[in-house]
Write an enzyme that holds these catalytic residues in place. Structure first.
Site, PDB file in Angstrom:
ATOM      1  CB  THR A  85     -55.624   6.354  12.136  1.00 37.47           C
ATOM      2  OG1 THR A  85     -55.757   7.596  12.834  1.00 37.47           O
ATOM      3  CG2 THR A  85     -56.904   5.543  12.317  1.00 37.47           C
ATOM      4  CD1 TRP A 129     -53.038   2.592  18.280  1.00 31.68           C
ATOM      5  CD2 TRP A 129     -54.808   1.608  17.343  1.00 31.68           C
ATOM      6  NE1 TRP A 129     -53.829   2.105  19.306  1.00 31.68           N
ATOM      7  CE2 TRP A 129     -54.917   1.488  18.746  1.00 31.68           C
ATOM      8  CE3 TRP A 129     -55.815   1.055  16.545  1.00 31.68           C
ATOM      9  CZ2 TRP A 129     -55.993   0.853  19.370  1.00 31.68           C
ATOM     10  CZ3 TRP A 129     -56.882   0.424  17.158  1.00 31.68           C
ATOM     11  CH2 TRP A 129     -56.961   0.323  18.551  1.00 31.68           C
ATOM     12  CG  HIS A 130     -56.412  -0.272  13.112  1.00 28.95           C
ATOM     13  ND1 HIS A 130     -56.422   1.105  13.037  1.00 28.95           N
ATOM     14  CD2 HIS A 130     -57.627  -0.630  13.602  1.00 28.95           C
ATOM     15  CE1 HIS A 130     -57.582   1.559  13.447  1.00 28.95           C
ATOM     16  NE2 HIS A 130     -58.336   0.535  13.800  1.00 28.95           N
ATOM     17  N   GLY A 131     -52.092  -2.278  13.179  1.00 28.11           N
ATOM     18  CA  GLY A 131     -51.271  -3.464  12.994  1.00 28.11           C
ATOM     19  C   GLY A 131     -50.023  -3.192  12.186  1.00 28.11           C
ATOM     20  CG  PHE A 158     -56.350  -4.613  15.532  1.00 22.72           C
ATOM     21  CD1 PHE A 158     -55.473  -5.199  14.638  1.00 22.72           C
ATOM     22  CD2 PHE A 158     -57.705  -4.630  15.240  1.00 22.72           C
ATOM     23  CE1 PHE A 158     -55.938  -5.770  13.469  1.00 22.72           C
ATOM     24  CE2 PHE A 158     -58.165  -5.191  14.071  1.00 22.72           C
ATOM     25  CZ  PHE A 158     -57.284  -5.762  13.180  1.00 22.72           C
TER      26      PHE A 158
END
Length: 469
Positions: free
Chosen positions: A322, A325-327, A469
């Site tokens: 998680t 996934w954002h960066g 993102f």
């Protein structure tokens, strides 16, 4: 092109609606093909090169999906191999474009080598449309949906412009029937317009104002200016409101636009800042992402129906992914692992239940500190900033900057707090059958739209956070 731009509001959207609803060609095939073309043009407006990457991903996903879906003619092992092939391809593309540059930088630091030549631009929205393509393959493999015979229908599912750039992540089994069998109607169209306007107002009137405060405070810290404890918390709180109203506002606009074309997308936010635990927060925040990881990662790993050690590992994997996934930054990984620790502690001890009224204080403090890590350019910055929030190396408890940010934006701060609570749904239920609600809400929505337009035209533009993102 973004939803709050004048080119979208006064050129793109009116033209698309006019052609979509013209009376001469109203077949489902025409409307679907036209929406696909419009969506590709929408993406190509900002990504004229990467639109071909998305089209390649769509074509490959459709091709693999046909093979995964041929359950009667292929063995389960063959279908599993095709699924692994498709997942590897899409995850591989995501890694190359989103993480390879960062991985090369870290490897260069480790080996004392120069890999600066490896610098790959990030396509907008690649995380979102990649996860939707994976959802397409998984839902076919698990028998939740049928593979599309038409690559154009797969293209519409992936590229549909309301949810293309920043979600919500629409699962294929949710929208499969809507592609061919949705029914547009006046009620949905009007409801969609209202939802779009509310989201537009949240973005322009609240998120962008909070962005100015957060950017100013964080930039002060970045230049070495010591902040008071109050100013540091104000900057973190401003970003906490900014990211919520920015992302939930976009989701509102996406859901509203979808309804205007007959699509019903899932809700993505449910007032997360009223939560009384980190666990509850993640049931209310970015719901489509949380449910995606739950159904496609956590449960296939065994969920909580395994030994305690394996369950902890499953939880760790989900929250590490998680964050990543954002960066491509260590801050995102540590942000995800922060929630791993919090959720693990909550599930093992149930301590938020013992806090009573202070459970909300604990949750919002944890969320705000988490957003500070999320917002920071690196871990060193995050550590220094959080230190000032706790009084370390700060410029006292309160200063003129804190007073200025609070007093000058008092109305917006108040509006942000009120709109973070489920006040609007309450008022809608309370007055839905009353003449005040039937007449007053359209007038209110018109006023919000006009004020938002004036602010958009008269101020600097701020992009949506989740576009990155």
């Amino acid at each position: 092109m973004v939803f709050s731009s004048t080119i979208f509001l006064f050129v793109f959207l009116p033209i698309v609606l006019a052609i979509y609803y013209q009376p001469w060609f109203s077949s489902r095939a025409f409307r679907n093909r036209f929406l696909l073309i419009a969506s590709l043009l929408f993406y190509a407006w900002g990504e004229p090169v990467f639109v071909f990457l998305m089209m390649l991903s769509i074509a490959f996903g459709w091709f693999v999906g046909r093979h995964v879906g041929e359950g009667d003619r292929r063995s389960r092992t063959s279908r599993r191999r095709w699924l692994a092939f498709g997942v590897s391809f899409h995850v591989g593309l995501l890694f190359i474009f989103k993480y390879l540059t960062f991985a090369a930088q870290q490897l260069g630091l480790l080996l004392h080598a120069d890999f600066s030549a490896i610098h790959i631009a990030l396509p907008i929205g690649i995380s979102f449309f990649t996860f939707q393509l994976l959802s397409y393959l998984f839902d076919i493999y698990y028998g939740k949906a049928q593979a599309q015979r038409s690559v154009l229908n797969v293209g519409l599912y992936i590229a549909l412009f309301p949810q293309l750039i920043a979600g919500p992540i629409v699962r294929y089994d949710t929208i499969e029937q809507q592609i061919e069998h949705r029914r547009e109607n006046v009620h949905d169209f009007a409801d969609g317009m209202m939802r779009f306007i509310y989201g537009f107002g949240k973005k322009v009137l609240v998120a962008d104002y909070m962005a100015a405060i957060a950017d100013h405070v964080f930039s002060m810290s970045g230049t070495g200016v010591p902040l008071s404890v109050a100013t540091a918390w104000i900057g973190a709180a401003a970003y906490t409101f900014q990211i919520y109203f920015d992302f939930s506002g976009y989701s509102d606009m996406a859901i509203g636009l979808g309804k205007m074309f007959g699509f019903h997308f899932p809700e993505n936010f449910n007032y997360p800042y009223i939560s009384r635990s980190a666990t509850e927060f993640w049931r209310r925040w970015h719901i489509s992402l949380g449910s995606w990881f739950r159904d496609y990662v956590y449960i296939p790993l065994g969920g909580n129906r395994v030994s305690r050690q394996r369950w902890v590992w499953n939880l760790f994997v989900v929250w590490a992914l998680t964050g990543i996934w954002h960066g491509a930054n260590w801050t995102f990984l540590w942000w995800g692992l922060l929630y791993f620790v919090l959720l693990l502690a909550e599930k093992l001890t149930r301590f938020p239940e013992k806090l009573g009224v202070f459970a909300h204080v604990y949750t919002m403090a944890a969320v705000t500190v988490g957003w500070t890590v999320f917002r920071s350019p690196d871990l060193s910055f995050a550590r220094h900033y959080i230190g000032m929030m706790l009084g370390r190396h700060s410029a006292g408890l309160f200063d003129f900057a804190a007073q200025f940010f609070l007093t000058q934006g008092a109305f917006v701060w108040g509006m942000a707090i009120v709109l973070s609570l489920p006040v609007v749904p309450y008022l809608q239920r309370r007055f839905s059958s009353h003449v005040l609600g039937r007449v007053g809400e359209p007038i209110l929505a018109t006023g919000i739209f006009l004020v938002s337009i004036l602010v958009t035209i008269g101020s600097n533009y701020h992009p949506f956070i989740y576009f990155n993102f």
